[in-house]
Design an enzyme around this catalytic site. Structure first.
Site, mmCIF file in Angstrom:
data_model
loop_
_atom_site.group_PDB
_atom_site.id
_atom_site.type_symbol
_atom_site.label_atom_id
_atom_site.label_comp_id
_atom_site.label_asym_id
_atom_site.label_seq_id
_atom_site.Cartn_x
_atom_site.Cartn_y
_atom_site.Cartn_z
ATOM 1 N N LYS A 35 0.845 -1.198 0.000
ATOM 2 C CA LYS A 35 0.000 0.000 0.000
ATOM 3 C C LYS A 35 0.885 1.255 0.000
ATOM 4 O O LYS A 35 0.614 2.220 -0.716
ATOM 5 C CB LYS A 35 -0.865 -0.033 1.263
ATOM 6 C CG LYS A 35 -2.221 0.598 1.102
ATOM 7 C CD LYS A 35 -3.070 0.260 2.312
ATOM 8 C CE LYS A 35 -4.143 1.283 2.544
ATOM 9 N NZ LYS A 35 -4.861 1.114 3.797
ATOM 10 N N PHE A 152 -15.509 14.985 10.010
ATOM 11 C CA PHE A 152 -16.898 15.028 9.539
ATOM 12 C C PHE A 152 -17.031 14.763 8.046
ATOM 13 O O PHE A 152 -18.073 15.031 7.464
ATOM 14 C CB PHE A 152 -17.526 16.387 9.878
ATOM 15 C CG PHE A 152 -17.644 16.613 11.356
ATOM 16 C CD1 PHE A 152 -18.712 16.083 12.063
ATOM 17 C CD2 PHE A 152 -16.664 17.304 12.050
ATOM 18 C CE1 PHE A 152 -18.812 16.260 13.437
ATOM 19 C CE2 PHE A 152 -16.760 17.490 13.426
ATOM 20 C CZ PHE A 152 -17.836 16.966 14.115
ATOM 21 N N LYS A 204 -19.175 14.677 17.793
ATOM 22 C CA LYS A 204 -19.116 13.781 16.632
ATOM 23 C C LYS A 204 -20.323 12.820 16.615
ATOM 24 O O LYS A 204 -21.016 12.681 15.608
ATOM 25 C CB LYS A 204 -17.794 13.003 16.676
ATOM 26 C CG LYS A 204 -17.678 11.903 15.663
ATOM 27 C CD LYS A 204 -17.648 12.423 14.248
ATOM 28 C CE LYS A 204 -17.831 11.275 13.279
ATOM 29 N NZ LYS A 204 -17.603 11.632 11.915
ATOM 30 N N ASN A 208 -23.536 12.804 13.864
ATOM 31 C CA ASN A 208 -23.848 11.650 13.022
ATOM 32 C C ASN A 208 -25.202 11.052 13.372
ATOM 33 O O ASN A 208 -25.985 10.701 12.498
ATOM 34 C CB ASN A 208 -22.765 10.573 13.176
ATOM 35 C CG ASN A 208 -21.660 10.758 12.148
ATOM 36 O OD1 ASN A 208 -21.664 11.720 11.402
ATOM 37 N ND2 ASN A 208 -20.723 9.833 12.106
ATOM 38 N N ALA A 252 -35.995 10.117 1.674
ATOM 39 C CA ALA A 252 -36.399 8.782 2.129
ATOM 40 C C ALA A 252 -35.841 7.763 1.143
ATOM 41 O O ALA A 252 -35.581 8.080 -0.013
ATOM 42 C CB ALA A 252 -37.913 8.703 2.174
ATOM 43 N N GLY A 253 -35.624 6.545 1.589
ATOM 44 C CA GLY A 253 -35.074 5.534 0.697
ATOM 45 C C GLY A 253 -34.993 4.181 1.357
ATOM 46 O O GLY A 253 -35.812 3.831 2.215
ATOM 47 N N GLY A 257 -26.609 3.390 5.131
ATOM 48 C CA GLY A 257 -25.538 2.409 5.315
ATOM 49 C C GLY A 257 -24.239 3.153 5.502
ATOM 50 O O GLY A 257 -24.232 4.301 5.941
ATOM 51 N N CYS A 260 -20.233 4.855 8.925
ATOM 52 C CA CYS A 260 -20.418 5.729 10.098
ATOM 53 C C CYS A 260 -21.783 5.628 10.763
ATOM 54 O O CYS A 260 -21.867 5.281 11.941
ATOM 55 C CB CYS A 260 -20.151 7.170 9.691
ATOM 56 S SG CYS A 260 -18.432 7.445 9.268
HETATM 57 C C1 UDX Z 1 -21.534 10.352 7.048
HETATM 58 C C2 UDX Z 1 -21.619 11.820 7.443
HETATM 59 O O1 UDX Z 1 -22.301 12.547 6.419
HETATM 60 C C3 UDX Z 1 -20.235 12.393 7.691
HETATM 61 O O2 UDX Z 1 -20.356 13.727 8.161
HETATM 62 C C4 UDX Z 1 -19.530 11.544 8.720
HETATM 63 O O3 UDX Z 1 -18.227 11.996 8.960
HETATM 64 C C5 UDX Z 1 -19.483 10.083 8.287
HETATM 65 O O4 UDX Z 1 -20.802 9.623 8.028
HETATM 66 P P1 UDX Z 1 -21.068 8.984 4.794
HETATM 67 O O5 UDX Z 1 -21.369 7.760 5.585
HETATM 68 O O6 UDX Z 1 -19.868 8.999 3.915
HETATM 69 O O7 UDX Z 1 -20.894 10.254 5.773
HETATM 70 O O8 UDX Z 1 -22.294 9.279 3.840
HETATM 71 P P2 UDX Z 1 -23.628 10.176 3.824
HETATM 72 O O9 UDX Z 1 -23.639 10.922 2.552
HETATM 73 O O10 UDX Z 1 -23.822 10.933 5.054
HETATM 74 O O11 UDX Z 1 -24.752 9.037 3.697
HETATM 75 C C6 UDX Z 1 -24.927 8.033 4.686
HETATM 76 C C7 UDX Z 1 -26.086 7.142 4.331
HETATM 77 O O12 UDX Z 1 -27.320 7.827 4.454
HETATM 78 C C8 UDX Z 1 -26.068 6.607 2.900
HETATM 79 O O13 UDX Z 1 -26.468 5.258 2.894
HETATM 80 C C9 UDX Z 1 -27.070 7.476 2.180
HETATM 81 O O14 UDX Z 1 -27.628 6.856 1.048
HETATM 82 C C10 UDX Z 1 -28.092 7.698 3.276
HETATM 83 N N1 UDX Z 1 -28.902 8.921 3.089
HETATM 84 C C11 UDX Z 1 -28.322 10.150 3.112
HETATM 85 C C12 UDX Z 1 -30.282 8.809 2.906
HETATM 86 O O15 UDX Z 1 -30.850 7.708 2.888
HETATM 87 N N2 UDX Z 1 -31.015 9.971 2.784
HETATM 88 C C13 UDX Z 1 -30.451 11.194 2.818
HETATM 89 O O16 UDX Z 1 -31.208 12.186 2.695
HETATM 90 C C14 UDX Z 1 -29.060 11.291 2.982
#
Ligand code: UDX
Length: 436
Positions: A35, A152, A204, A208, A252-253, A257, A260
């Site tokens: 790596k 974040f 933090k 989240n 909504a969805g 996942g 975090c």
């Molecule tokens: C998240 C936080 O946004 C970030 O600040 C933190 O440091 C780490 O966790 P990440 O997990 O990379 O980041 O993705 P994010 O874009 O937040 O989406 C997380 C999940 O929520 C995804 O599965 C996404 O599809 C879902 N999501 C997001 C929804 O279902 N609806 C939304 O409106 C937004």
């Protein structure tokens, strides 16, 4: 400033590269020799927009180095950032063994006073223990302080989120630690919120889990919308104009996942329990999300006699678009269930296939089978049923007409609400989405 960064995953590598970009002298430490070689040649081990360009640029300036020789890197650094993983344990608690390993290495290597900054998400109070742990193992007579500096960034936009963060949180227990961190972050020109260490750790989780709650709330309301004949997208639009609610994270969805939200909601729930508190809001958020992930599968199961022998198109594997990460992706849960039911899955994803293959190797699995294809068209051709799990542009660009043309039975379960109900209906597609 001379900085060492432990861990070259999303948190560590992006932080290291961005520190170099603003002028610091950075050494990224990883145990994997291959790596390190890869990174030295400017190749990023993770898929992240804009990261390789910045790596190449800063490798060339001589401000960015990579090494497996942690002792040397820690010995020479004025500040050491820890960005290793804190994965979830089976009971929901955070696994701190990677952090502990790095702490011992730091304690055994440093020869002058040093600030250790924990970027990894850790349960509240952990950094007190991290400081004590390092002190317990110190070999030389030096002063070590530990600060909290939670990260974040979101995957897919990590570089932008770091260079143009809304704020930087620093949690320290002394003026010296505070000023050193202020100095490190000064060139970013981003507002800095300086608090005590435990508050920084809590910020933090609170952020989240709040965002995760927002998503679960919208998913809950969406499910109710279906039962009472309202449309969640119209509802979200109406809500978004209220500045107190905000316009983001209202989609909504199929459930959240990633590395975090699932982990941090469970970790805070676990931590609350440990101190005798029932964190009801976050508990509900976790439950709603678990149910949401298989909602479309359950709907499809009600509609079909069997999945056995059916060609099932799966569009999207990653937990969101713009990443190759499959951690806690709703697709995994659904693929498992579909395979159990004997489905023959044809999966498409522009970035997630190599990782998916390690979880679900191509070929027969149980009663069903899975193969990975290069385009949405290959997945859809002759398919009896389609599930959409990720909102990739390549998937969004498939038109209703194409579903109709390519599929054997135009039956689509869309976990990302990518299409207009009317358009799907007019094209003759049996279409199920979320909250509409
Ligand atoms: C998240 C936080 O946004 C970030 O600040 C933190 O440091 C780490 O966790 P990440 O997990 O990379 O980041 O993705 P994010 O874009 O937040 O989406 C997380 C999940 O929520 C995804 O599965 C996404 O599809 C879902 N999501 C997001 C929804 O279902 N609806 C939304 O409106 C937004």
């Amino acid at each position: 400033m001379k900085i060492a960064v432990a861990g070259t995953g999303y948190v560590g590598l992006v932080a290291g590269v961005c520190f170099a970009e603003v002028g610091h002298d950075v050494t990224c430490v990883d145990i994997d020799e291959n790596k390190v070689k890869l990174m030295e040649s400017g190749v990023s081990p993770i898929y992240e927009d804009g990261l390789e360009e910045l790596m190449k640029k800063n490798n060339a300036t001589g401000r960015l180095h990579y090494t497996t020789d942690y002792a040397k890197a820690y010995r020479e650094a004025e500040a050491i950032f820890i960005g290793v993983g804190t994965p979830e344990m089976p009971d929901g608690s955070a696994n701190l063994s990677y952090i502990a390993t790095v702490c011992r290495q730091i304690a055994e290597s440093i020869v002058h006073d040093c600030l250790v900054v924990v970027k990894s998400t850790v349960p509240i109070g952990t950094n007190d223990k991290v400081e004590q742990f390092i002190k317990d193992f110190l070999v030389n007579d030096v002063k070590v302080e530990v600060a909290s500096n939670p990260e974040f960034l979101a995957q897919g936009t990590a570089v932008r989120d770091t260079l143009h963060a809304a704020r930087i949180i620093i949690g320290t227990e002394s003026k010296e630690a505070e000023s050193k961190l202020m100095e490190i972050y000064e060139p970013f020109h981003i507002p800095i919120v300086s608090v005590k260490r435990r508050s920084a750790e809590m910020i933090k989780y609170a952020c989240n889990d709040f965002l995760a709650l927002k998503i679960s709330y919208m998913n809950d309301i969406a499910n109710l919308c279906e039962l009472v004949g309202a449309d969640i997208q119209d509802v979200a639009k109406g809500m978004s104009y209220d500045a107190r609610i905000g316009e983001r994270f209202l989609n909504a969805g199929i459930g959240f996942g990633g590395s975090c939200f699932p982990k941090d909601t469970k970790a805070l729930k676990f931590l609350a329990k440990q101190v005798g508190y029932e964190l009801k809001t976050v508990e509900a958020c976790v439950d709603v999300n678990t149910r949401q992930k298989t909602r479309l599968f359950e709907k499809a199961k009600e509609r079909m006699i069997t999945f056995s022998g059916l060609k099932v198109a799966v569009l999207g594997l990653t937990f969101k678009a713009g990443t190759d990460d499959l951690r806690e992706a709703p697709s995994s849960e659904n693929i498992k269930l579909l395979l159990e039911q004997g489905a023959d899955i044809y999966a498409y994803d522009p970035a997630g296939v190599p990782r998916a293959k390690t979880e679900f190797p191509e070929g027969k699995i149980g009663r069903g089978s899975i193969c990975y294809v290069e385009s949405p068209k290959e997945a859809l051709e002759g398919a009896n049923i389609c599930f959409v799990f990720t909102e990739w542009p390549q998937i969004k660009s498939v038109t209703p007409q194409q579903y109709k043309e390519w599929m054997r039975t135009p039956l689509v379960y869309d976990g990302r609400n990518l299409y207009s109900l009317q358009e799907m209906k007019d094209t003759g597609i049996e279409y199920y989405s979320i909250g509409r």
